[in-house]
Scaffold this motif. Structure first.
Motif, short mmCIF file in Angstrom:
data_model
loop_
_atom_site.label_atom_id
_atom_site.label_comp_id
_atom_site.label_asym_id
_atom_site.label_seq_id
_atom_site.Cartn_x
_atom_site.Cartn_y
_atom_site.Cartn_z
N GLU A 181 -11.03 12.09 -34.36
CA GLU A 181 -10.90 13.50 -33.97
C GLU A 181 -12.17 14.01 -33.29
O GLU A 181 -12.12 14.68 -32.26
CB GLU A 181 -10.60 14.36 -35.21
CG GLU A 181 -10.49 15.85 -34.88
CD GLU A 181 -10.38 16.72 -36.14
OE1 GLU A 181 -10.61 17.94 -35.99
OE2 GLU A 181 -10.09 16.20 -37.23
N LYS A 232 -14.40 12.20 -31.73
CA LYS A 232 -14.49 11.51 -30.43
C LYS A 232 -13.60 12.22 -29.40
O LYS A 232 -14.00 12.44 -28.25
CB LYS A 232 -14.10 10.04 -30.59
CG LYS A 232 -13.94 9.26 -29.31
CD LYS A 232 -15.25 8.91 -28.69
CE LYS A 232 -15.01 7.92 -27.56
NZ LYS A 232 -16.06 7.88 -26.60
N ALA A 233 -12.38 12.58 -29.79
CA ALA A 233 -11.45 13.26 -28.89
C ALA A 233 -11.99 14.63 -28.49
O ALA A 233 -11.90 15.03 -27.32
CB ALA A 233 -10.08 13.40 -29.54
N ARG A 234 -12.56 15.36 -29.45
CA ARG A 234 -13.14 16.68 -29.13
C ARG A 234 -14.33 16.53 -28.19
O ARG A 234 -14.52 17.33 -27.27
CB ARG A 234 -13.53 17.38 -30.44
CG ARG A 234 -12.31 17.82 -31.25
CD ARG A 234 -12.65 18.41 -32.60
NE ARG A 234 -13.52 19.55 -32.49
CZ ARG A 234 -14.27 20.00 -33.49
NH1 ARG A 234 -14.24 19.42 -34.66
NH2 ARG A 234 -15.04 21.05 -33.32
N ARG A 283 -14.83 14.05 -26.03
CA ARG A 283 -14.28 13.69 -24.72
C ARG A 283 -13.74 14.93 -24.02
O ARG A 283 -13.97 15.14 -22.84
CB ARG A 283 -13.17 12.65 -24.86
CG ARG A 283 -12.54 12.28 -23.51
CD ARG A 283 -11.37 11.31 -23.61
NE ARG A 283 -11.77 10.08 -24.27
CZ ARG A 283 -11.21 9.60 -25.39
NH1 ARG A 283 -10.21 10.24 -25.96
NH2 ARG A 283 -11.63 8.47 -25.93
N SER A 284 -13.03 15.79 -24.76
CA SER A 284 -12.48 17.02 -24.19
C SER A 284 -13.59 17.94 -23.68
O SER A 284 -13.49 18.52 -22.60
CB SER A 284 -11.64 17.74 -25.24
OG SER A 284 -11.19 18.97 -24.75
N LEU A 285 -14.66 18.04 -24.45
CA LEU A 285 -15.80 18.88 -24.04
C LEU A 285 -16.43 18.34 -22.74
O LEU A 285 -16.73 19.10 -21.82
CB LEU A 285 -16.85 18.93 -25.16
CG LEU A 285 -18.09 19.78 -24.90
CD1 LEU A 285 -17.71 21.23 -24.67
CD2 LEU A 285 -19.04 19.66 -26.08
N GLU A 327 -14.91 16.51 -20.45
CA GLU A 327 -13.94 16.74 -19.37
C GLU A 327 -13.97 18.19 -18.90
O GLU A 327 -13.87 18.47 -17.70
CB GLU A 327 -12.53 16.34 -19.81
CG GLU A 327 -12.34 14.84 -19.91
CD GLU A 327 -11.01 14.45 -20.54
OE1 GLU A 327 -10.26 15.34 -20.99
OE2 GLU A 327 -10.74 13.23 -20.59
N GLN A 328 -14.10 19.13 -19.84
CA GLN A 328 -14.18 20.55 -19.47
C GLN A 328 -15.38 20.82 -18.57
O GLN A 328 -15.31 21.65 -17.67
CB GLN A 328 -14.29 21.43 -20.72
CG GLN A 328 -13.01 21.54 -21.51
CD GLN A 328 -13.23 22.28 -22.82
OE1 GLN A 328 -14.30 22.82 -23.08
NE2 GLN A 328 -12.21 22.27 -23.68
N GLN A 329 -16.46 20.12 -18.81
CA GLN A 329 -17.67 20.29 -18.00
C GLN A 329 -17.69 19.37 -16.78
O GLN A 329 -18.63 19.38 -16.01
CB GLN A 329 -18.91 20.02 -18.87
CG GLN A 329 -19.06 21.03 -19.98
CD GLN A 329 -20.33 20.82 -20.78
OE1 GLN A 329 -21.33 20.35 -20.26
NE2 GLN A 329 -20.30 21.20 -22.05
N GLU A 330 -16.62 18.56 -16.66
CA GLU A 330 -16.46 17.63 -15.55
C GLU A 330 -17.64 16.66 -15.43
O GLU A 330 -18.19 16.44 -14.36
CB GLU A 330 -16.23 18.37 -14.23
CG GLU A 330 -14.95 19.18 -14.25
CD GLU A 330 -14.64 19.85 -12.93
OE1 GLU A 330 -15.49 19.84 -12.03
OE2 GLU A 330 -13.54 20.39 -12.81
N GLU A 345 -18.82 11.34 -20.82
CA GLU A 345 -19.28 11.47 -22.20
C GLU A 345 -20.75 11.04 -22.31
O GLU A 345 -21.52 11.66 -23.05
CB GLU A 345 -18.42 10.63 -23.13
CG GLU A 345 -17.00 11.13 -23.25
CD GLU A 345 -16.12 10.19 -24.05
OE1 GLU A 345 -16.53 9.77 -25.14
OE2 GLU A 345 -15.01 9.89 -23.56
#
Length: 183
Positions: free
Chosen positions: A14, A16-18, A20-22, A24-27, A30
């Protein structure tokens, strides 16, 4: 910057997924996000020694700067950089440097086109000078007519106008952000 050491940590799926999402949001990747967090943590802790300088204090080719872009702007950035045959980061660097120093940079492809045009005009000029010298000596000209000479002059004028337009469009494109700006 040469990276020689690895920092790693085990986290839950969980987390790791959060993470990765963060990223991706910042483009960003990781790895870049993790490095930024480590830099921030080390910098805010006040750890300073001769071997651990902040990026802004490093000497060398340049320093790295991060910026968040709107997704639409990122697409435009990629398109504009590709149209100038540059990577996005290089395009941003050249654009910012040009803006800060009030320059109108010429990308390599455009510079090569201008150099080729200048070389072509030089060759045409040398040939015209030879024709003029021969005509001045009273040598009868065969194979070249007045129309041919007028056509050469037209080509020279067209190349000159094209080169001037290219320079104008280049200067405008760096100010306006569009390569196809009208002169």
């Amino acid at each position: 910057m040469v990276t020689t050491h690895l920092i790693s940590a085990h986290v839950s799926a969980e987390m790791k997924a959060r993470f990765r999402s963060l990223a991706e949001q910042q483009e960003i990747t990781e790895a870049v996000l993790l490095k930024q967090l480590v830099d921030s943590a080390v910098g805010s802790a006040g750890v300073i020694d001769a071997g651990c300088l902040k990026p802004s204090e490093r000497r060398g080719k340049g320093t790295r700067t991060y910026a968040l872009l709107h997704p639409d702007d990122k697409l435009l950035l990629k398109e504009r950089a590709a149209s100038r045959q540059m990577g996005a980061a290089t395009y941003i660097s050249v654009l910012i440097r040009a803006h800060l120093r009030n320059l109108s940079p010429l990308p390599e492809a455009e510079l090569m086109a201008l150099k080729l045009s200048v070389a072509q005009l030089g060759a045409i000029g040398r040939n015209l000078n030879q024709v003029i010298r021969l005509a001045g000596r009273g040598v009868a000209m065969t194979g070249i007519s007045r129309e041919d000479l007028l056509a050469i002059v037209e080509v020279c004028e067209a190349m000159r106008n094209h080169t001037k337009d290219l320079l104008k469009v280049n200067a405008l494109s760096w100010r306006n952000g569009y390569e196809t700006a009208s002169p």
